[in-house]
Write an enzyme that holds these catalytic residues in place. Structure first.
Site, mmCIF file in Angstrom:
data_model
loop_
_atom_site.group_PDB
_atom_site.id
_atom_site.type_symbol
_atom_site.label_atom_id
_atom_site.label_comp_id
_atom_site.label_asym_id
_atom_site.label_seq_id
_atom_site.Cartn_x
_atom_site.Cartn_y
_atom_site.Cartn_z
ATOM 1 N N ARG A 57 27.852 18.409 71.694
ATOM 2 C CA ARG A 57 28.036 16.963 71.861
ATOM 3 C C ARG A 57 29.108 16.511 70.876
ATOM 4 O O ARG A 57 28.941 16.638 69.651
ATOM 5 C CB ARG A 57 26.710 16.241 71.592
ATOM 6 N N PHE A 62 32.857 9.040 66.054
ATOM 7 C CA PHE A 62 31.420 8.940 65.794
ATOM 8 C C PHE A 62 30.949 10.211 65.087
ATOM 9 O O PHE A 62 30.830 10.235 63.866
ATOM 10 C CB PHE A 62 30.657 8.704 67.091
ATOM 11 N N GLN A 65 28.098 17.308 67.086
ATOM 12 C CA GLN A 65 26.706 17.773 66.997
ATOM 13 C C GLN A 65 26.571 19.211 67.464
ATOM 14 O O GLN A 65 27.194 19.629 68.437
ATOM 15 C CB GLN A 65 25.814 16.866 67.857
ATOM 16 N N ASN A 103 17.787 14.127 66.015
ATOM 17 C CA ASN A 103 16.372 14.074 66.367
ATOM 18 C C ASN A 103 16.161 13.363 67.704
ATOM 19 O O ASN A 103 17.110 12.853 68.302
ATOM 20 C CB ASN A 103 15.552 13.401 65.244
ATOM 21 N N PHE A 114 24.277 17.071 62.930
ATOM 22 C CA PHE A 114 25.597 16.539 63.265
ATOM 23 C C PHE A 114 26.356 16.224 61.983
ATOM 24 O O PHE A 114 25.759 16.084 60.904
ATOM 25 C CB PHE A 114 25.502 15.296 64.163
ATOM 26 N N LEU A 151 22.856 4.621 61.689
ATOM 27 C CA LEU A 151 21.996 5.811 61.705
ATOM 28 C C LEU A 151 21.150 5.943 60.446
ATOM 29 O O LEU A 151 20.234 6.766 60.401
ATOM 30 C CB LEU A 151 22.848 7.081 61.848
ATOM 31 N N HIS A 155 18.119 8.937 60.690
ATOM 32 C CA HIS A 155 18.482 10.361 60.685
ATOM 33 C C HIS A 155 18.601 10.828 59.236
ATOM 34 O O HIS A 155 19.266 10.182 58.434
ATOM 35 C CB HIS A 155 19.805 10.584 61.421
#
Length: 195
Positions: A57, A62, A65, A103, A114, A151, A155
């Protein structure tokens, strides 16, 4: 207040060298603030769990991952063969270059992680951050380096990139499909832990 990510020259935690087909990314780990996440990452790395898997990903501006041996985004297990709890620290944040646990909701950490790539902070985020639990120092660091403050406290941050952000940026620029999957090969060859 000691923010380890803003005082990397004073930190002496273990280092992770993520060797990718795009180049190497060196990350300082923070076992004091996130002991379970760091232990999990180190032990999985040492047994070769991440060898040969892809960044499944990739979202430019951003994050990138990886950590799923099935390369689907739905797989991966912790060293305990079950999800482990979040470890939130008021001293660690999702600044640009942060290494964080991916997660599927609270306390569902497994093997996926990530690296935050975003290099700016949108002006419309500053007021909500001021009204929330962000200190002026943290807000200023986000202004300077960028990151993904939305985040934070969702995370677990457990490391910070100290070399190879150019590699992270190159990976973030890889061509992807409509599901944010890279069209070409973006692979972790090996993760070496340097203690």
């Amino acid at each position: 207040m000691n923010y380890p990510q803003l005082n990397l020259d004073k930190e002496n935690g273990p280092l992770a060298l993520i060797k990718t087909n795009y180049g190497d990314i060196e990350i300082r780990l923070f076992p004091e603030q996130a002991p379970m996440a760091v232990e999990n990452f180190i032990k999985l790395s040492e047994v070769g769990y991440y060898d040969g898997i892809c960044f499944h990903r990739i979202i430019k501006d951003f994050m990138i991952q990886s950590g799923d041996p099935t390369d689907t985004g739905a797989g991966g297990e912790s060293i305990w063969n079950q999800p482990f709890d979040d470890e939130f620290s008021e001293y660690l944040y999702n600044f640009r270059g942060a290494l964080s646990m991916a997660n599927a909701g609270p306390n569902t950490n497994g093997s996926q992680f990530f690296i935050v790539q975003n290099n700016h902070l949108e002006d419309n985020l500053i007021d909500p951050m001021k009204k929330s639990k962000f200190s002026e120092k943290v807000i200023n660091a986000y202004r300077e380096y960028g990151g993904a403050p939305w985040l934070d406290f969702r995370h677990t941050v457990f490391g910070q990139t100290i070399k190879g952000m150019d590699v992270v940026d190159q990976i973030a620029n890889a061509k992807v499909d409509n599901s944010d999957r890279p069209l070409g090969n973006v692979t972790i060859n090996k993760i070496e832990i340097l203690k």
